[in-house]
Enzyme design. Structure first.
Site, mmCIF file in Angstrom:
data_model
loop_
_atom_site.group_PDB
_atom_site.id
_atom_site.type_symbol
_atom_site.label_atom_id
_atom_site.label_comp_id
_atom_site.label_asym_id
_atom_site.label_seq_id
_atom_site.Cartn_x
_atom_site.Cartn_y
_atom_site.Cartn_z
ATOM 1 N N LYS A 13 0.847 -1.192 0.078
ATOM 2 C CA LYS A 13 0.064 0.101 -0.049
ATOM 3 C C LYS A 13 0.822 1.180 0.017
ATOM 4 C CE LYS A 13 -2.108 -1.048 3.726
ATOM 5 N NZ LYS A 13 -1.360 -2.460 4.049
ATOM 6 N N ARG A 85 -9.966 0.738 8.793
ATOM 7 C CA ARG A 85 -9.483 -0.412 9.027
ATOM 8 C C ARG A 85 -10.436 -1.600 9.628
ATOM 9 N NH1 ARG A 85 -3.727 -0.008 8.573
ATOM 10 N NH2 ARG A 85 -2.544 -1.489 9.764
ATOM 11 N N ARG A 124 11.887 -5.538 4.976
ATOM 12 C CA ARG A 124 11.562 -4.114 4.530
ATOM 13 C C ARG A 124 12.176 -3.430 5.494
ATOM 14 N NH1 ARG A 124 5.745 -1.990 5.442
ATOM 15 N NH2 ARG A 124 5.709 -3.078 7.667
ATOM 16 N N ARG A 157 11.014 -1.892 11.276
ATOM 17 C CA ARG A 157 9.765 -1.677 11.926
ATOM 18 C C ARG A 157 9.762 -2.701 13.313
ATOM 19 N NH1 ARG A 157 4.924 -0.252 8.598
ATOM 20 N NH2 ARG A 157 3.793 -1.343 9.613
ATOM 21 N N ARG A 168 -0.501 -9.063 13.307
ATOM 22 C CA ARG A 168 -1.241 -8.150 12.328
ATOM 23 C C ARG A 168 -2.109 -8.708 11.221
ATOM 24 N NH1 ARG A 168 4.231 -5.817 10.291
ATOM 25 N NH2 ARG A 168 3.114 -4.447 9.044
HETATM 26 P P1 AP5 Z 1 4.805 -1.630 1.882
HETATM 27 O O1 AP5 Z 1 4.480 -0.673 0.693
HETATM 28 O O2 AP5 Z 1 5.438 -0.826 3.195
HETATM 29 O O3 AP5 Z 1 3.320 -2.390 2.230
HETATM 30 P P2 AP5 Z 1 2.090 -1.748 3.133
HETATM 31 O O4 AP5 Z 1 0.977 -2.471 2.542
HETATM 32 O O5 AP5 Z 1 2.153 -0.330 3.085
HETATM 33 O O6 AP5 Z 1 2.454 -2.691 4.520
HETATM 34 P P3 AP5 Z 1 2.313 -2.043 6.056
HETATM 35 O O7 AP5 Z 1 3.149 -2.998 6.592
HETATM 36 O O8 AP5 Z 1 2.919 -0.441 5.875
HETATM 37 O O9 AP5 Z 1 0.871 -2.027 6.380
HETATM 38 P P4 AP5 Z 1 0.230 -2.265 7.680
HETATM 39 O O10 AP5 Z 1 -1.133 -2.054 7.195
HETATM 40 O O11 AP5 Z 1 0.363 -3.474 8.541
HETATM 41 O O12 AP5 Z 1 0.927 -1.093 8.426
HETATM 42 P P5 AP5 Z 1 0.438 0.456 8.910
HETATM 43 O O13 AP5 Z 1 1.653 1.165 8.966
HETATM 44 O O14 AP5 Z 1 -0.703 0.750 8.229
HETATM 45 O O15 AP5 Z 1 5.564 -2.924 1.340
HETATM 46 C C1 AP5 Z 1 5.830 -3.924 2.152
HETATM 47 C C2 AP5 Z 1 7.547 -4.429 1.701
HETATM 48 O O16 AP5 Z 1 7.382 -4.730 0.270
HETATM 49 C C3 AP5 Z 1 8.381 -3.136 1.535
HETATM 50 O O17 AP5 Z 1 9.841 -3.616 1.911
HETATM 51 C C4 AP5 Z 1 8.199 -3.096 -0.032
HETATM 52 O O18 AP5 Z 1 9.633 -2.410 -0.635
HETATM 53 C C5 AP5 Z 1 8.172 -4.218 -0.638
HETATM 54 N N1 AP5 Z 1 7.381 -4.219 -1.794
HETATM 55 C C6 AP5 Z 1 6.114 -3.385 -2.036
HETATM 56 N N2 AP5 Z 1 5.699 -3.686 -3.439
HETATM 57 C C7 AP5 Z 1 6.402 -4.680 -3.660
HETATM 58 C C8 AP5 Z 1 6.531 -5.581 -5.062
HETATM 59 N N3 AP5 Z 1 5.622 -5.378 -5.928
HETATM 60 N N4 AP5 Z 1 7.350 -6.752 -5.188
HETATM 61 C C9 AP5 Z 1 8.252 -6.839 -4.022
HETATM 62 N N5 AP5 Z 1 8.502 -6.032 -3.114
HETATM 63 C C10 AP5 Z 1 7.484 -5.178 -3.006
HETATM 64 O O19 AP5 Z 1 0.008 0.111 10.428
HETATM 65 C C11 AP5 Z 1 1.003 -0.357 11.491
HETATM 66 C C12 AP5 Z 1 0.200 -0.339 12.764
HETATM 67 O O20 AP5 Z 1 -0.473 0.952 13.212
HETATM 68 C C13 AP5 Z 1 -1.202 -1.473 12.601
HETATM 69 O O21 AP5 Z 1 -0.747 -2.610 13.038
HETATM 70 C C14 AP5 Z 1 -1.635 -0.583 13.933
HETATM 71 O O22 AP5 Z 1 -1.273 -0.884 14.933
HETATM 72 C C15 AP5 Z 1 -1.595 0.887 13.647
HETATM 73 N N6 AP5 Z 1 -2.667 1.322 12.755
HETATM 74 C C16 AP5 Z 1 -2.481 1.994 11.418
HETATM 75 N N7 AP5 Z 1 -3.566 2.512 11.014
HETATM 76 C C17 AP5 Z 1 -4.667 2.031 11.770
HETATM 77 C C18 AP5 Z 1 -6.050 2.223 11.629
HETATM 78 N N8 AP5 Z 1 -6.685 2.773 10.639
HETATM 79 N N9 AP5 Z 1 -6.771 1.656 12.850
HETATM 80 C C19 AP5 Z 1 -6.157 1.016 13.764
HETATM 81 N N10 AP5 Z 1 -4.574 0.897 13.874
HETATM 82 C C20 AP5 Z 1 -3.884 1.518 12.915
HETATM 83 MG MG MG Z 2 2.470 0.992 4.791
#
Ligand code: AP5
Ligand code: MG
Length: 210
Positions: A13, A85, A124, A157, A168
């Site tokens: 994402k 979410r 990552r 992270r 997660r």
């Molecule tokens: P990346 O682009 O970082 O993936 P992502 O989908 O953004 O993954 P996240 O881990 O950020 O999602 P998340 O939903 O768990 O975390 P968030 O920060 O929102 O890509 C991942 C890896 O793959 C990278 O290394 C990238 O380079 C690689 N990659 C990408 N595309 C690729 C491809 N095509 N081929 C190969 N490699 C590739 O949330 C974190 C925490 O915050 C949650 O667990 C929760 O505690 C809290 N939180 C955040 N938002 C909320 C909410 N709305 N409600 C409640 N809690 C929340």
């Molecule tokens: Mg992200």
């Protein structure tokens, strides 16, 4: 145009949102990035969210909804990354949007198999201030451990450890996956195969915005 990017942890994402910000007129609103930056600044919000995030659990809905409402401005094209979410967040979000005379135009669901997700997350690295995302295997920085754009150090992270990744993924299945059906009924969802090269995925994402 306002777009929600749905998808499991690590599906890409943030990577796709960053490309759309760089190449199109979008503003990224990633609740995860905001929470990490609040933590880095040692704010009350950051401290309140820290334990949930480290364990891989979702932060309470009211905290998230207040945080988003405070940051949304009219007249911008937003990419909502990692928000909403839960169904409760999606419902609260509708009130925020209608209060500002805004609406969601597209919902994209990025999809890859779980074993690919675990692989992506384990390798990552992220830059906390710039929010840029790297991968030791598929997208390494030019200089090891340093963000290409901001020059800041890259971190692993805390929630990219195997135990937190599992929590997660479980949280996602239980609380976030039902959003696909929710938006299918309301607006329609564009499903995008997020396998393959980042640029190939980008082309598929871009095609859904036409
Ligand atoms: P990346 O682009 O970082 O993936 P992502 O989908 O953004 O993954 P996240 O881990 O950020 O999602 P998340 O939903 O768990 O975390 P968030 O920060 O929102 O890509 C991942 C890896 O793959 C990278 O290394 C990238 O380079 C690689 N990659 C990408 N595309 C690729 C491809 N095509 N081929 C190969 N490699 C590739 O949330 C974190 C925490 O915050 C949650 O667990 C929760 O505690 C809290 N939180 C955040 N938002 C909320 C909410 N709305 N409600 C409640 N809690 C929340
Ligand atoms: Mg992200």
């Amino acid at each position: 145009m306002n777009v929600i990017i749905l998808g499991a942890p690590g599906v890409g994402k943030g990577t796709q949102a960053q490309l759309l910000v760089d190449r199109e007129k979008f503003v990224q609103l990633s609740t995860g990035d905001i929470l990490r930056s609040e933590q880095a600044n040692g704010t009350e919000l950051g401290l309140a969210a820290k334990l949930y995030m480290e364990r891989g659990e979702l932060v309470p809905d009211t905290v998230i909804l207040n945080m988003v409402a405070l940051r949304m401005e009219t007249g911008k094209s937003y990419l909502f990354d990692g928000f909403p979410r839960t169904i409760a967040q999606a419902e609260g979000f509708e009130t925020i949007l209608s209060g500002r005379g805004m609406k969601i135009d597209r919902v994209i669901s990025l999809e890859v198999p779980f074993d690919e997700i675990v692989k992506r997350l384990s390798s990552r690295r992220v830059a906390l201030k710039s929010g840029r995302v790297y991968n030791l295997m598929s997208n390494p920085p030019k200089v090891e451990g340093i963000c290409d754009v901001s020059g800041e150090p890259l971190i692993h992270r805390a929630d990219d450890q195997p135990e937190a990744i599992q929590v997660r993924l479980q949280e996602y299945e239980k609380k976030t996956a039902p959003l696909k059906q929710y938006y299918e009924r309301k607006i329609g969802v564009s499903i995008v195969d997020a396998n393959g090269e980042v640029e190939a995925v980008y082309r598929r994402v871009k095609a859904t915005l036409a």
